[in-house]
Design a protein around this motif. Structure first.
Motif, PDB file in Angstrom:
ATOM      1  N   ASP A 810      -7.765  53.117   8.808  1.00  0.00           N
ATOM      2  CA  ASP A 810      -6.951  53.359   9.958  1.00  0.00           C
ATOM      3  C   ASP A 810      -6.173  54.567  10.000  1.00  0.00           C
ATOM      4  O   ASP A 810      -5.406  54.758  10.808  1.00  0.00           O
ATOM      5  N   SER A 811      -6.429  55.366   8.868  1.00  0.00           N
ATOM      6  CA  SER A 811      -5.642  56.615   8.547  1.00  0.00           C
ATOM      7  C   SER A 811      -6.327  57.474   7.812  1.00  0.00           C
ATOM      8  O   SER A 811      -6.814  57.095   6.721  1.00  0.00           O
ATOM      9  N   GLN A 879       4.205  59.790  11.542  1.00  0.00           N
ATOM     10  CA  GLN A 879       3.830  59.011  12.472  1.00  0.00           C
ATOM     11  C   GLN A 879       4.013  57.679  12.068  1.00  0.00           C
ATOM     12  O   GLN A 879       2.976  56.486  12.318  1.00  0.00           O
ATOM     13  N   GLY A 880       5.022  57.208  11.292  1.00  0.00           N
ATOM     14  CA  GLY A 880       5.204  55.807  10.795  1.00  0.00           C
ATOM     15  C   GLY A 880       4.421  55.455   9.786  1.00  0.00           C
ATOM     16  O   GLY A 880       4.534  54.223   9.319  1.00  0.00           O
ATOM     17  N   ARG A 881       3.536  56.151   9.002  1.00  0.00           N
ATOM     18  CA  ARG A 881       2.855  55.986   7.843  1.00  0.00           C
ATOM     19  C   ARG A 881       3.564  56.595   6.927  1.00  0.00           C
ATOM     20  O   ARG A 881       3.725  57.852   6.934  1.00  0.00           O
ATOM     21  N   THR A 882       3.404  56.141   5.635  1.00  0.00           N
ATOM     22  CA  THR A 882       3.864  56.806   4.273  1.00  0.00           C
ATOM     23  C   THR A 882       2.677  57.211   3.678  1.00  0.00           C
ATOM     24  O   THR A 882       1.609  56.551   3.352  1.00  0.00           O
ATOM     25  N   LEU A 883       2.485  58.760   3.399  1.00  0.00           N
ATOM     26  CA  LEU A 883       1.304  59.243   2.792  1.00  0.00           C
ATOM     27  C   LEU A 883       1.974  59.633   1.341  1.00  0.00           C
ATOM     28  O   LEU A 883       2.798  60.451   1.314  1.00  0.00           O
ATOM     29  N   VAL A 884       1.056  59.576   0.421  1.00  0.00           N
ATOM     30  CA  VAL A 884       1.384  60.079  -0.892  1.00  0.00           C
ATOM     31  C   VAL A 884       0.373  61.232  -1.157  1.00  0.00           C
ATOM     32  O   VAL A 884      -0.811  61.287  -0.795  1.00  0.00           O
TER      33      VAL A 884
END
Length: 910
Positions: A810-811, A879-884
């Motif tokens: 979903d991302s 956008q509210g998502r944590t990306l590493v």
């Protein structure tokens, strides 16, 4: 000349000595910080070539800046300097400490400290001597024979009493202080006679000397055809040790009268109190046979002689004298070395002594060599000494012997001024130089708060109000009522007990009557730490298992602090358990779990104990060894044994690998190996992250290592301990992750190393033992069962292909400024592990196999298994998502990442 028929030593003050004992048939002599070795044909110290060396051009780049100045007592001040110097084009820095003694101040004095109870042949640390003699500051002193009983190479006078005479060795200088407090640095020689009742005289060669090889005389051996006096300051029964060619005739003299004569054999006794023994050999023994008899009187006369002026000096006119090595400074300038210094080269800790041009100040100097300081060369030391005002100065015993202690203002005991080359370990040495005060008690001049300047959250510490008088000596304030307060909520205080509440700095104020004092106390938060390490990093995941898990915090400045239990919050993943009094207990394991985690948190900083069904893999306990074990070495003359023997102490009832070594006949860099299975070694079958081994230490201060051959054929040397500074059994845990070992590898041998630099400071004989070698091999323990294979993602596409199977996510991965970011969930879905998100702290905790990884949004620093590290990029919130950062996280978790530029595809492999 001074006549002293009874040679009464009762006025002697404290002086000190020490180094390591060696084997019976060889002698090792320490002079100028190095060891010369020779078979003992007759005497001890071998002839040492002189070859006076000119100094090198002093480094013009050398500079020193005073960074602190603290009064120790009236007339004595400690100054600390930071220096910088360019060496081979690179800048080096370090620290040097100076105790400046004002000889115009009648309340301060300096004197020699000797061994224990002011006696030769007893040896003690500088701090021990200072405590025993109530010195307010001290440094180590003269050079000495490491295999001898413990007498200085140079001359020694303490409290006006001649304790030991100078050796007949060229270029050795000494520092002396006259009875009217005038300093001098010179070479000194000894002259003395004994006079029989019939008037016949016999020349004395010295007083209280070990065996050595004189220079510039007619005799190769010090005690052959010579007479020496040994006073009750010499406590050893041997006079001297290792002088087998000089079988003595000895004469006991009590109250000026001969009471015993032993022809051709040593008297079977130590020297009685107040008496002395005349030790003779050869022609000197013939004098005894011809002129001395029991019941007759025997008188002595002796003096020192200045090599510069030729003047005879009565030792009774000296307050003190301590021997050293080469002269370093004369007339305020660096001067040519008076003796070869090739053996004391390099950048080492240094001890030196000098005085000002007007004779008012004595400078007691110690250069640090530790984690904070790079040491100095002798040429740099000369530059430093001249820069601080030394007019004339000499070198004392340096290297690992260099030790300084001082009494902080208002305190009652001396403390180590800085870490030695061996950390907090103080070598036992032959003597030292102490600073003393005889000031009367004065009025209160000032007060200060004594206690720790750094606390951890939840930690409590006791603080006390201490005072000092007009002479800067401690004064008792216990009768006063003291009130306490803290400047803010970081620290609370009541009755002198302060408790750390939250991160920050608070000022504590203590008031007694009209006097008050303040001190700053810093409470370390999680952001102030560089690591948080449990006492045990891995363990077995099994109900009933108990592990010792005391946690140690290391601040960014490098200070280590034990974390109070109340400061930690524990979380258990995969099992149910508890932590009480530093002990982790596993009560039950969740169904199907093979790897669990005990996570300890301190103010947002985490560490983890990784628990697996296999844990550390036992590799060798030496109970049923079926392969050969052998002793080998690289150096001619080194001997030893390596064998499986019964354990001792904590390992009694167990078999261990024992390695004994004798390096006294060797030279250069010497190794003593315990070789496993011939030249083949024993296989470590899988990638290992940690090695654990129980080691029985011998406190030799030698280096302990292990040698591997890896799958690529490379030899890898692993440090087990830089310094063997303990006795008894100790468990050593070694992180192998930074050695680049390609597995499977082979452990070939474990061994002791005695490097050439500073070799006189370490024992040449000893025994160490090994037991319970184990390795943490993730593929055999915590990473067993983790998924393997290949996963790929394309920038901008919401899909993930794992081992050929494509699925929707979903991302989509994002490429920003050359960095690929992904939600960590999908990586862990493919390759195992878990992640938790803390919305308050913006932290992500990732657990996979043996790794516990914590990241924080917008912070480049991350924590891996309790150690703070830094990356080039940080996690982001989009956008509210944590990306590493994909590469950072994947590689830290043991995965491989590949990037295909044309297709914008990322491939991850495990």
């Amino acid at each position: 000349m001074k006549s002293n028929g009874s040679w009464n030593q009762s006025q002697q003050k404290s002086t000190k000595l020490v180094k390591h004992a060696v084997a019976k048939k060889w002698i090792v002599a320490s002079l100028a910080g190095v060891i010369w070795i020779m078979p003992v044909i007759g005497e001890g110290l071998p002839l040492i070539s002189l070859n006076t060396t000119s100094i090198a051009e002093a480094a013009t780049s050398f500079s020193a800046t005073k960074i602190s100045e603290d009064i120790i007592t009236s007339g004595a001040t400690k100054l600390k300097y930071k220096y910088s110097v360019t060496r081979s084009g690179s800048k080096a820095t370090g620290l040097a400490d100076v105790i400046r003694v004002d000889l115009n101040n009648p309340y301060v004095s300096i004197d020699v400290m000797t061994g224990k109870n002011g006696k030769l042949t007893t040896r003690q640390s500088t701090g021990g001597m200072a405590k025993e003699t109530e010195a307010v500051a001290a440094v180590n002193g003269d050079y000495f024979n490491t295999s001898g009983e413990g007498a200085p190479i140079g001359g020694e006078v303490s409290g006006g009493t001649l304790v030991s005479t100078p050796s007949q060795l060229d270029g050795l200088y000494a520092f002396a202080l006259t009875a009217d407090r005038k300093p001098m640095i010179d070479e000194f020689s000894f002259e003395g006679t004994v006079t029989a009742e019939d008037g016949s005289q016999l020349a004395l060669a010295g007083v209280n000397k070990g065996a050595y090889n004189p220079e510039g005389g007619t005799s190769t051996y010090s005690h052959v055809n010579a007479a020496y006096i040994y006073t009750d300051a010499w406590t050893a029964a041997d006079r001297p040790k290792n002088a087998s060619m000089a079988t003595p005739t000895e004469v006991l003299v009590e109250n000026g009268v001969i009471t015993q004569i032993s022809q051709g054999a040593a008297l079977p006794m130590a020297v009685p109190a107040g008496a002395y023994i005349l030790r003779t050999h050869g022609t000197a023994a013939q004098f005894v046979a011809s002129h001395l008899a029991v019941g007759q009187k025997l008188t002595t006369a002796y003096s020192l002689r200045s090599e510069t002026t030729g003047q005879a000096i009565d030792p009774g006119t000296l307050q003190m004298m301590i021997g050293g090595h080469t002269i370093l400074v004369s007339n305020g300038k660096a001067t040519s070395f008076s003796r070869s210094v090739s053996s004391i080269g390099g950048y080492r800790a240094r001890t030196a002594l000098g005085y000002s041009q007007d004779g008012r100040y004595v400078y007691i100097i110690a250069v640090e060599k530790n984690d904070d300081s790079s040491g100095m060369s002798l040429t740099e030391l000369q530059s430093f000494m001249t820069s601080i005002g030394v007019y004339k100065g000499l070198n004392l015993d340096g290297g690992g012997s260099t030790t300084m202690v001082d009494r902080p203002l208002a305190e009652t005991q001396t403390v180590l001024s800085f870490d030695t080359e061996y950390g907090t370990e103080q070598r036992s040495v032959v003597n030292g130089l102490g600073v003393y005060t005889n000031a009367p008690q004065g009025q209160v001049k000032g007060i200060k708060i004594s206690g720790s300047s750094v606390l951890l959250i939840g930690q409590s510490a006791t603080y006390s109000l201490k005072g000092y008088d007009t002479y800067y000596n401690p004064i008792d304030l216990s009768t006063g009522n003291t009130s306490w307060k803290s400047s803010n909520g970081s620290v609370s205080v009541s009755g002198g007990v302060a408790s750390a509440v939250k991160a920050g700095t608070a000022t504590l104020t203590a008031a007694s009557g009209s006097a008050s004092a303040t001190t700053k106390v810093t409470v370390l938060g999680g952001d102030d730490l560089s690591s948080l390490q449990p006492g045990t990093a891995t363990g077995a995941l099994k109900a009933g298992t108990t592990l010792s898990v005391p946690v140690t915090a290391v601040s960014r400045s490098g200070a280590s602090i034990s974390v109070p239990a109340s400061s930690l919050k524990w979380e258990f993943v995969g099992f149910q358990g508890s932590v009480q009094d530093g002990k982790l207990t596993i009560n039950s394991v969740n169904p199907g779990v093979t790897t669990g985690y005990a996570i300890a948190r301190y103010d947002g900083f985490t560490t983890a104990v990784v628990l697996t069904t296999a844990a550390a893999t036992a590799w060798e306990d030496f109970e049923n060894v079926s392969y050969p074990v052998a002793f080998t070495t690289n150096a001619q003359g080194v001997q030893g044994t390596a064998q499986i023997t019964a354990g001792t102490g904590d390992h009694a009832g167990s078999k261990v690998l024992s390695l004994s070594y004798d390096m006294t006949a060797g030279s250069g860099k010497m190794y003593a190996y315990a070789q496993l299975n011939g030249t083949t070694g024993r296989t470590v079958p899988a990638a290992a992250t940690t090695m654990s081994v129980d080691v029985l230490g011998d406190k030799s201060l030698n280096w302990l290592r292990a040698e591997f051959t890896d799958a690529g054929g490379s030899t890898v040397y692993v440090d087990l301990a830089k310094t063997i500074d303990w006795t008894g059994w100790k468990t050593i845990n070694v992180d192998l992750s930074g050695y680049g070992i390609k597995f499977p590898a082979v452990l070939k041998r474990v061994y002791v190393v005695n490097v050439e630099e500073g070799q006189d400071e370490r024992a040449k004989t000893g025994t160490v033992a090994f037991d319970n070698i184990s390795f943490v091999m993730p593929s055999l323990s915590s990473e067993v069962g983790l998924p393997t294979g290949t996963a790929s993602m394309t920038i901008g596409q919401k899909s993930l292909t794992v081992n050929g199977v494509k699925k929707t996510i979903d991302s989509a991965p994002l490429n920003q400024n050359g960095t690929t970011y992904v939600p960590i969930k999908y990586v862990l879905d493919a390759f195992g592990g878990s992640a938790t998100w803390n919305s308050v702290t913006k932290n992500i905790m990732v657990l996979r196999g043996s790794k516990a990884l914590e990241l924080t949004v917008n912070k480049k620093e991350f924590i891996l298994n309790g150690k703070r590290q830094s990356a080039e990029v940080a996690p982001i919130l989009l956008q509210g998502r944590t990306l590493v950062p994909l590469r950072l996280v994947s590689e830290q978790l043991g995965l491989t990442v590949k990037w295909e530029q044309k297709t914008k595809t990322v491939t991850i492999e495990s």
